[in-house]
Design an enzyme around this catalytic site. Structure first.
Site, PDB file in Angstrom:
ATOM      1  N   THR A   1       5.894  -1.299  11.447  1.00 61.88           N
ATOM      2  CA  THR A   1       7.335  -1.246  11.165  1.00 61.88           C
ATOM      3  C   THR A   1       7.980  -1.436  12.531  1.00 61.88           C
ATOM      4  O   THR A   1       7.523  -0.926  13.371  1.00 61.88           O
ATOM      5  CB  THR A   1       7.455   0.197  10.689  1.00 61.88           C
ATOM      6  OG1 THR A   1       8.822   0.140  10.634  1.00 61.88           O
ATOM      7  CG2 THR A   1       7.111   1.244  10.970  1.00 61.88           C
TER       8      THR A   1
ATOM      9  N   LYS B   1       3.021   6.073  12.159  1.00 65.75           N
ATOM     10  CA  LYS B   1       3.075   4.513  12.081  1.00 65.75           C
ATOM     11  C   LYS B   1       2.607   3.803  13.555  1.00 65.75           C
ATOM     12  O   LYS B   1       1.821   3.203  13.819  1.00 65.75           O
ATOM     13  CB  LYS B   1       4.021   3.709  11.634  1.00 65.75           C
ATOM     14  CG  LYS B   1       4.422   4.088   9.970  1.00 65.75           C
ATOM     15  CD  LYS B   1       3.464   3.562   9.086  1.00 65.75           C
ATOM     16  CE  LYS B   1       3.271   1.927   9.059  1.00 65.75           C
ATOM     17  NZ  LYS B   1       2.421   1.565   7.820  1.00 65.75           N
TER      18      LYS B   1
HETATM   19  P1  NAD Z   1       5.923   2.175  -0.667  1.00 64.14           P
HETATM   20  O1  NAD Z   1       5.849   3.464  -0.527  1.00 64.14           O
HETATM   21  O2  NAD Z   1       6.666   1.571  -1.906  1.00 64.14           O
HETATM   22  O3  NAD Z   1       4.281   1.934  -1.394  1.00 64.14           O
HETATM   23  C1  NAD Z   1       2.984   2.662  -0.732  1.00 64.14           C
HETATM   24  C2  NAD Z   1       1.961   2.434  -1.512  1.00 64.14           C
HETATM   25  O4  NAD Z   1       0.939   3.002  -1.159  1.00 64.14           O
HETATM   26  C3  NAD Z   1       2.035   3.233  -3.020  1.00 64.14           C
HETATM   27  O5  NAD Z   1       1.786   2.209  -4.152  1.00 64.14           O
HETATM   28  C4  NAD Z   1       1.142   4.399  -2.833  1.00 64.14           C
HETATM   29  O6  NAD Z   1       0.728   4.751  -3.960  1.00 64.14           O
HETATM   30  C5  NAD Z   1       0.148   3.807  -1.967  1.00 64.14           C
HETATM   31  N1  NAD Z   1      -0.418   5.165  -1.247  1.00 64.14           N
HETATM   32  C6  NAD Z   1       0.037   6.076  -0.513  1.00 64.14           C
HETATM   33  N2  NAD Z   1      -0.874   6.639   0.086  1.00 64.14           N
HETATM   34  C7  NAD Z   1      -2.241   6.144  -0.350  1.00 64.14           C
HETATM   35  C8  NAD Z   1      -3.461   6.487   0.054  1.00 64.14           C
HETATM   36  N3  NAD Z   1      -3.603   7.463   0.695  1.00 64.14           N
HETATM   37  N4  NAD Z   1      -4.557   5.693  -0.407  1.00 64.14           N
HETATM   38  C9  NAD Z   1      -4.103   4.486  -1.051  1.00 64.14           C
HETATM   39  N5  NAD Z   1      -2.792   4.221  -1.507  1.00 64.14           N
HETATM   40  C10 NAD Z   1      -2.041   4.930  -1.078  1.00 64.14           C
HETATM   41  O7  NAD Z   1       5.863   1.479   0.562  1.00 64.14           O
HETATM   42  P2  NAD Z   1       6.360   0.071   1.126  1.00 64.14           P
HETATM   43  O8  NAD Z   1       7.885   0.134   1.281  1.00 64.14           O
HETATM   44  O9  NAD Z   1       5.844  -0.903  -0.051  1.00 64.14           O
HETATM   45  O10 NAD Z   1       5.678  -0.039   2.550  1.00 64.14           O
HETATM   46  C11 NAD Z   1       4.231  -0.624   2.233  1.00 64.14           C
HETATM   47  C12 NAD Z   1       4.008  -0.723   4.064  1.00 64.14           C
HETATM   48  O11 NAD Z   1       5.013  -1.586   4.721  1.00 64.14           O
HETATM   49  C13 NAD Z   1       4.018   0.555   4.679  1.00 64.14           C
HETATM   50  O12 NAD Z   1       2.749   0.655   5.590  1.00 64.14           O
HETATM   51  C14 NAD Z   1       5.418   0.678   5.539  1.00 64.14           C
HETATM   52  O13 NAD Z   1       5.092   1.349   6.745  1.00 64.14           O
HETATM   53  C15 NAD Z   1       5.355  -0.680   5.960  1.00 64.14           C
HETATM   54  N6  NAD Z   1       6.855  -1.182   6.129  1.00 64.14           N
HETATM   55  C16 NAD Z   1       7.736  -0.795   5.092  1.00 64.14           C
HETATM   56  C17 NAD Z   1       9.191  -1.196   5.470  1.00 64.14           C
HETATM   57  C18 NAD Z   1      10.299  -1.105   4.288  1.00 64.14           C
HETATM   58  O14 NAD Z   1      11.524  -1.476   4.474  1.00 64.14           O
HETATM   59  N7  NAD Z   1       9.919  -0.559   3.171  1.00 64.14           N
HETATM   60  C19 NAD Z   1       9.371  -1.933   6.471  1.00 64.14           C
HETATM   61  C20 NAD Z   1       8.187  -2.167   7.393  1.00 64.14           C
HETATM   62  C21 NAD Z   1       7.065  -1.918   7.272  1.00 64.14           C
END
Ligand code: NAD
Ligand code: TYD
Length: 340
Positions: free
Chosen positions: A125, A157
């Site tokens: 991120t 992260k």
């Molecule tokens: P989210 O919270 O919507 O989804 C996270 C998923 O991971 C969920 O389905 C959850 O059940 C699963 N999860 C959590 N802990 C777990 C574990 N221990 N084992 C297996 N599964 C597990 O998140 P998102 O917004 O889809 O983000 C996904 C990735 O992208 C993350 O790594 C986040 O840091 C990164 N990211 C997000 C954004 C954003 O704007 N949302 C921006 C940049 C990067």
């Protein structure tokens, strides 16, 4: 090719699985997800029975399960979306963020080494860079900007990113890292700004804007993030970090007003509440590297993407109403009770 998508029942991983199973019917996608509060199998319903898709419930920190899965499936690529992702939750309780976001990454990379996975991709991120001042619009985060985190979420992260680069240097593991700006789009859990404001505005409920609403985020439509990751995994250089963003900076207040206007709701719903501790002022990405090296370009501007997103929330009420009628109500009451 067989690709492991961890966290694929969440927002971005879910969009990735939905998009890529169609874009690459020749490849098989296996989602591993623990189905925490943020995971939702309804997101994956339309591909659950596709021949090139498989869902496995499990935790990325569970070494035995991960080992067995890697032994059985012999993945070519691993893309790690699984994480605890909400900054406000990390302020309340950092522990699970460190466990999943750091130790989970170690578990996955150890399995990649053991089973000769061709590439491990870490979905990171822009928050690892900390924040930029509001009065210097000329400044953008590049891949060379030092890591400088603010919240337990971003610190976890950043720790993971450093571990990924250490596995590359020490063990020669083939790795890539993408750092993306704020995403929005379908299947976004309604604790995050945009879906929270859409769902509350539709119910004529007050919209809690932290501080004065002047904080700036750089918004990217989720499928543009997915196509960028796909390009990096296939064509990116090993050991490299790629920034992803589409130059769509907006203040939080601008975002909320855009949503209200599109829904025909009054601005009187806006309610300024106590600020988030350590609240980052501004994020803004320089995506020159991925544009020039890999030819990536976003398909959506903020105007086209937000319109598409609002339409999706209007047409898919069942998906998010299901969530906000459940445990989410306790979450909202607890998280926002001291903000007024
Ligand atoms: P989210 O919270 O919507 O989804 C996270 C998923 O991971 C969920 O389905 C959850 O059940 C699963 N999860 C959590 N802990 C777990 C574990 N221990 N084992 C297996 N599964 C597990 O998140 P998102 O917004 O889809 O983000 C996904 C990735 O992208 C993350 O790594 C986040 O840091 C990164 N990211 C997000 C954004 C954003 O704007 N949302 C921006 C940049 C990067
Ligand atoms: P969020 O969606 O939590 O993403 P991030 O903190 O990872 O950028 O928040 C986006 C912005 O919106 C951030 O500046 C905090 C602000 N915000 C509010 O003003 N009110 C809210 O109820 C939420 C959830 C966020």
């Amino acid at each position: 090719m067989k690709i492991l998508v961890t966290g694929g029942a969440g927002f971005i991983g879910g969009n990735y699985a939905l998009t890529m199973t169609k874009a690459h019917p020749e490849d098989t996608y296996v989602v591993l997800d623990a189905l925490t509060y943020a995971g939702n199998l309804e997101t994956l319903a339309s591909i659950m029975n596709e021949p090139n898709f498989k869902f496995v419930k499990g935790n990325i920190c569970d070494r035995e399960l991960v080992d067995q899965l890697f032994a059985e499936e012999q993945f070519d690529y691993v893309i790690n979306f699984a994480a605890e992702t909400h900054v406000d939750r990390s302020v309340e309780d950092p522990g699970i963020f460190l466990t999943t976001n750091i130790l989970g990454v170690q578990t996955l990379m150890d399995a990649c080494r053991k089973y000769g996975v061709k590439r491990y991709h870490q979905v990171s991120t822009d928050e690892v860079y900390g924040d930029l001042p509001l009065d210097r619009p000329d400044l953008l985060f590049t891949e060379e900007t030092p890591i400088h985190t603010s919240s337990p979420y971003s610190a976890s992260k950043a720790a993971a990113d450093l571990l990924v680069l250490a596995y590359h240097r020490t063990y020669g593991l083939d790795v890539t890292i993408s750092r993306c700006s704020n995403n929005y789009g379908p299947y976004h859990f309604p604790e995050k700004l945009i879906p929270l404001m859409i769902s509350r505005a539709l119910a004529d409920e007050s919209l809690p804007v932290y501080g004065d609403g002047a904080n700036v985020r750089d918004w990217l439509y989720v499928t543009d993030h997915c196509t960028a990751i796909d390009l990096i995994v296939r064509n990116g250089r090993s050991g490299e970090v790629y920034n992803i963003g589409g130059h769509n900076e907006k203040t939080n207040l601008e975002v909320v007003k855009t949503i209200l206007k599109a829904l025909g709701k009054p601005e009187s719903l806006i309610h300024f509440v106590k600020d988030r501790p350590g609240h980052d002022l501004r994020y803004a990405m320089d995506p020159t590297k991925i544009e020039t090296e890999l030819g990536w370009k976003p398909e959506y501007t903020f105007d086209t993407g937000i319109q598409k997103t609002i339409e999706w929330y209007l047409e898919n009420r069942e998906w998010w109403e299901h969530i906000i009628k459940g445990e989410y109500q306790n979450y909202y009451a607890e998280m926002y009770k001291d903000r007024n």
